[in-house]
Design a protein around this motif. Sequence first.
Motif, PDB file in Angstrom:
ATOM      1  N   ASP A 253       0.805  -1.217   0.000  1.00 19.65           N
ATOM      2  CA  ASP A 253       0.000   0.000   0.000  1.00 19.65           C
ATOM      3  C   ASP A 253       0.843   1.274   0.000  1.00 19.65           C
ATOM      4  O   ASP A 253       0.371   2.338   0.398  1.00 19.65           O
ATOM      5  N   ALA A 254       2.111   1.181  -0.452  1.00 19.51           N
ATOM      6  CA  ALA A 254       3.004   2.344  -0.556  1.00 19.51           C
ATOM      7  C   ALA A 254       3.124   3.074   0.778  1.00 19.51           C
ATOM      8  O   ALA A 254       3.086   4.302   0.856  1.00 19.51           O
ATOM      9  N   THR A 255       3.259   2.316   1.850  1.00 15.33           N
ATOM     10  CA  THR A 255       3.317   2.883   3.199  1.00 15.33           C
ATOM     11  C   THR A 255       4.641   3.592   3.451  1.00 15.33           C
ATOM     12  O   THR A 255       5.701   3.148   3.006  1.00 15.33           O
ATOM     13  N   ASP A 256       4.576   4.706   4.196  1.00 14.48           N
ATOM     14  CA  ASP A 256       5.766   5.348   4.755  1.00 14.48           C
ATOM     15  C   ASP A 256       5.784   5.024   6.242  1.00 14.48           C
ATOM     16  O   ASP A 256       4.895   5.463   6.994  1.00 14.48           O
ATOM     17  N   ALA A 257       6.779   4.239   6.673  1.00 13.03           N
ATOM     18  CA  ALA A 257       6.811   3.813   8.074  1.00 13.03           C
ATOM     19  C   ALA A 257       8.236   3.488   8.480  1.00 13.03           C
ATOM     20  O   ALA A 257       9.097   3.200   7.637  1.00 13.03           O
ATOM     21  N   ASP A 258       8.495   3.554   9.782  1.00 13.51           N
ATOM     22  CA  ASP A 258       9.729   3.056  10.381  1.00 13.51           C
ATOM     23  C   ASP A 258       9.373   1.891  11.281  1.00 13.51           C
ATOM     24  O   ASP A 258       8.423   1.986  12.082  1.00 13.51           O
ATOM     25  N   LEU A 259      10.114   0.795  11.163  1.00 13.74           N
ATOM     26  CA  LEU A 259       9.885  -0.380  11.997  1.00 13.74           C
ATOM     27  C   LEU A 259      11.076  -0.540  12.939  1.00 13.74           C
ATOM     28  O   LEU A 259      12.229  -0.581  12.493  1.00 13.74           O
ATOM     29  N   GLN A 272      17.262  -2.405  16.030  1.00 13.64           N
ATOM     30  CA  GLN A 272      17.333  -2.365  14.572  1.00 13.64           C
ATOM     31  C   GLN A 272      16.148  -1.563  14.043  1.00 13.64           C
ATOM     32  O   GLN A 272      15.024  -1.706  14.537  1.00 13.64           O
ATOM     33  N   ILE A 273      16.419  -0.733  13.045  1.00 14.07           N
ATOM     34  CA  ILE A 273      15.376   0.102  12.437  1.00 14.07           C
ATOM     35  C   ILE A 273      15.385  -0.111  10.932  1.00 14.07           C
ATOM     36  O   ILE A 273      16.450  -0.046  10.306  1.00 14.07           O
ATOM     37  N   PHE A 274      14.228  -0.379  10.338  1.00 15.02           N
ATOM     38  CA  PHE A 274      14.037  -0.411   8.892  1.00 15.02           C
ATOM     39  C   PHE A 274      13.227   0.824   8.504  1.00 15.02           C
ATOM     40  O   PHE A 274      12.162   1.074   9.081  1.00 15.02           O
ATOM     41  N   HIS A 275      13.729   1.588   7.537  1.00 17.52           N
ATOM     42  CA  HIS A 275      13.018   2.763   7.040  1.00 17.52           C
ATOM     43  C   HIS A 275      12.306   2.380   5.737  1.00 17.52           C
ATOM     44  O   HIS A 275      12.968   2.071   4.738  1.00 17.52           O
ATOM     45  N   VAL A 276      10.991   2.372   5.753  1.00 16.10           N
ATOM     46  CA  VAL A 276      10.186   2.006   4.584  1.00 16.10           C
ATOM     47  C   VAL A 276       9.553   3.276   4.032  1.00 16.10           C
ATOM     48  O   VAL A 276       8.847   3.993   4.753  1.00 16.10           O
ATOM     49  N   ARG A 277       9.829   3.563   2.751  1.00 11.87           N
ATOM     50  CA  ARG A 277       9.243   4.729   2.091  1.00 11.87           C
ATOM     51  C   ARG A 277       8.653   4.275   0.760  1.00 11.87           C
ATOM     52  O   ARG A 277       9.331   3.628  -0.046  1.00 11.87           O
ATOM     53  N   GLY A 278       7.398   4.612   0.547  1.00 12.35           N
ATOM     54  CA  GLY A 278       6.723   4.185  -0.660  1.00 12.35           C
ATOM     55  C   GLY A 278       6.598   2.682  -0.770  1.00 12.35           C
ATOM     56  O   GLY A 278       6.573   2.123  -1.871  1.00 12.35           O
ATOM     57  N   GLY A 279       6.521   2.006   0.365  1.00  7.98           N
ATOM     58  CA  GLY A 279       6.393   0.553   0.371  1.00  7.98           C
ATOM     59  C   GLY A 279       7.697  -0.189   0.202  1.00  7.98           C
ATOM     60  O   GLY A 279       7.708  -1.421   0.223  1.00  7.98           O
ATOM     61  N   ARG A 280       8.824   0.533   0.050  1.00 10.53           N
ATOM     62  CA  ARG A 280      10.130  -0.106  -0.163  1.00 10.53           C
ATOM     63  C   ARG A 280      11.058   0.198   1.008  1.00 10.53           C
ATOM     64  O   ARG A 280      11.013   1.287   1.580  1.00 10.53           O
ATOM     65  N   VAL A 281      11.907  -0.764   1.340  1.00 11.73           N
ATOM     66  CA  VAL A 281      12.901  -0.551   2.378  1.00 11.73           C
ATOM     67  C   VAL A 281      13.998   0.344   1.808  1.00 11.73           C
ATOM     68  O   VAL A 281      14.771  -0.064   0.942  1.00 11.73           O
ATOM     69  N   ARG A 282      14.052   1.574   2.280  1.00 12.64           N
ATOM     70  CA  ARG A 282      15.017   2.549   1.766  1.00 12.64           C
ATOM     71  C   ARG A 282      16.285   2.612   2.599  1.00 12.64           C
ATOM     72  O   ARG A 282      17.293   3.165   2.156  1.00 12.64           O
TER      73      ARG A 282
END
Length: 718
Positions: A253-259, A272-282
Amino acid sequence: MADPSSYRPRPGDIPDSPGVYRFRDEHRRVIYVGKAKSLRQRLANYFQDLTNLHPRTRTMVTTAASVEWTVVSTEVEALQLEYSWIKEYDPRFNVKYRDDKSYPYLAVTMNEQFPRVQVMRGHKKKGVRYFGPYAHAWAIRDTVDLLLRVFPVRTCSAGVFKNAARTGRPCLLGYIGKCSAPCVGRIAPEDHQELAEEFCDFMAGRTGTYLRRLEKQMREAAEEMEYERAARLRDDIEALKKAMEKNAVVLADATDADLIAVAEDELEAAVQIFHVRGGRVRGQRGWVTDKVEEITTGALVEHALQQLYGEESGDAVPKEVLVPALPEPVEPVQEWLTARRGSNVSLRIPQRGDKKSLMETVQRNAQQALALHKTKRASDLTTRSRALEEIAEALDLDSAPLRIECYDISHLQGDDVVASMVVFEDGLQRKSEYRRFQIKGFAGQDDVRSMHEVITRRFKRYLAEKERTGEWADGSAPDSPGTVGSRADGSAPDGPAAEGSLADAGDALTGTEVITDSLKDDDGRPRKFAYPPQLVVVDGGQPQVAAARRALDELGIDDIAVCGLAKRLEEVWVPGEDDPVVLPRTSEGLYLLQRVRDEAHRFAITYQRTKRAKRFRAGPLDDVPGLGETRKQALIKHFGSVKKLRSATIEQIQEVPGIGRKTAETIAVALAQAAPAAPAVNTATGEIIEDEEPDTTGGSSGEPVTAGAPDERRGQER
C-alpha cells in the motif's frame, strides 16, 4: 564509593509531579539523567537496599554524590527536557546508542545552483534532500551509478567543478554521458535543477512515471528506425529496474513507516530500524546499548525514538512507527512525535499481515546484531569490566580504574616536540576529553623531561579548577609547588590569562575539542582538566614512570596511581619497583592498556605531523602581525608572487583592497627583514628559475618547494 543514604533527600522534599532528575558525582559532573511521571515515587526506587538494585544501577548510585530535579508541567515537557540534557551532558550511565552518526545517507544539495548527488554522514543540513540511511556507502554508490544513466546529475566536488569550469573541459563522467556537465555550460542551471528534482522524485518512490515515459520514447525511436537511440533507452530502463530491485516492495500500500525491533539480555540491548518509504525498504540502521538498570522493552523503544527523531522534523518523521512494545505511558511520546512531524503520527504494534511479517524480519536482524556484538571483546561490557578488574589487581589498586588517562611524547629528531593525553572511561574512548600539548619548557629531545612537564601542567590545571570551585575539604589549597596563587579575597583566578604558567596557548587543543573556561561549574558540563583519573598510564618504561610520579608528588597529589607500558616486551612498570609487572599475553587488562597506549601514540603523532607540515608551509607573510589568511591571499593574487611583493613600494601595496598605510609599512618591513628564498633549479638542465618565487603563504593546497629544502626529513619519528 559513596553511601546513597548520605545524599538521600527527605521524601517530603521531593514533589509528587512530573519532572526530570540528575545524579551528579563528587566533581559535580552529571552522570545520569532520567524522567518520571512522579519524581517522588521514581527517586524512591534508587534509595533502597543495594542488594535489590540492578548491578549497573548499584554502581551509579554509589558513584553519585548528589541528586537534583526539575519540575515540569507535562510528561511531554519531561520527555523533551530529558533528551536535551542527555545530548548536553552525555552522562556516562545513561543508555547510549553507539554509531548513531556513522550511517551514510544519499544526499542531493538542492540549495546549490547546480545540485550535487553525494554520500553524507552526520547532522542534516538545511536545503539538502536526504535518502536513507544505508548500511554501507558502497550501496549508495552502486545505486547512484545506475541512476546516472537516466539522471546525469552532477556528482563532483566543488574543487573539481571549478577546475573544469576554468579549463573548459568536463571530467570523465561528462565524456561518457553520466554527467550533464553543467561546469562547461552543456545544460542550463534551471534544466539541471529540474533534472535533480526528477532524481529526487525517483528516489522518493515515484518510479512509474519515468519508466512509462522511457518505454514510450523507446517505442517511438524504434518506429522511427533510430535503433541506437532505442537501444540506449532500453539500457536506461534496465538500469532503473535494477536500481528498483535493490529496494524490493515489502508493503503493497506504498506505506511510509519506520519499523523498530529490540533484542536484549540482562546487560545489553540491540535496536534495529528499517526505514520504509513508498512501500520499499530505503534504509536500515542498528544500535547497541548497555542496560543501565532493569529497563523494560517499552522504555528502550522510547529511548530509541528520542535518538531517531530528537533532531528531526517534518517528513523525516514518518506517518507510522511500528514497535515491538509501547512506552508507558504512550500518549506523551505519541504527542511528542506528532509535534515534531506537524501532523498525526501513529505509534503502534503490528498485529497481522505484511507489517507483522516485516517486523519479524527486523527482529531477526536485531537478534543477529546482538549476537555479533557479543563476539567483539573491545565493546563487550563483561570483558571491559574484567579488564579493569585485572588492571586493578595487577597494580594493587583499591578499586577498578573507571577513568584512565594515557600520555605520550612525539617528535622528529627533537623538533616539534608535542604530547598527547587520551581518556578512557569504563574501558571506552572519551574523545571529547582528549588534549594536546606543545612542549615549551625547554628545547631539544628529552622524553623524560617532557613527560614531567606535561604531567605537571595537566594536574596544575586540575588543582586550579579544584580550588576555583571550592572543592577543598578544609577551604584552603595544599601548600605545594603546584598550588595556584589566589586573589586577595581568597578566590582562585579565572581563565587562562590569570593562570600564568599553568595555561598558555599551547596547553590544549584549539577548536571543537577544547571546552572553554566560560562554562559554569554547576551546570554539569565538563571543564578543562577538571576530573582526575584513577590511573595515569605513560608510554615508556622506568624513566618516564618515575618522571610522572615525581611530578604528581611535587604537586602534593598522592591518590592517583601511575604505571607505564613499554613497547619492547609490553611490560607494565610501576614507580619505585626494579622489576616490571608482567601480564599474561591473553590478559584482557593488557589488551586494554595496549589500546589506550596505541591511541595516545596515534593522537600524538598526528598532532606532531600537523605541526611539522604547518611549519614547512610557513612563509614571510606569516610573521606580519594582524595579517590574516584572506589579506595574505589578496596580496599574492594582486602581485603574483612574494618576490614581486617584496619589490613593491608601500603605495603599491596600499592598492590591495583592505591594506592601509600602517599595514603596508609593516608588510614592507617584514619582507625586508626576511631573507629571500634560494632560487629554484631545473634539475634536468641546471637552469636557475628566477621568474617566480613560490607562494609561501600557506594557503595553497600543496607545500612550497624551494631550493636547498630536503625532499624528506630523515630520522626516526616517534
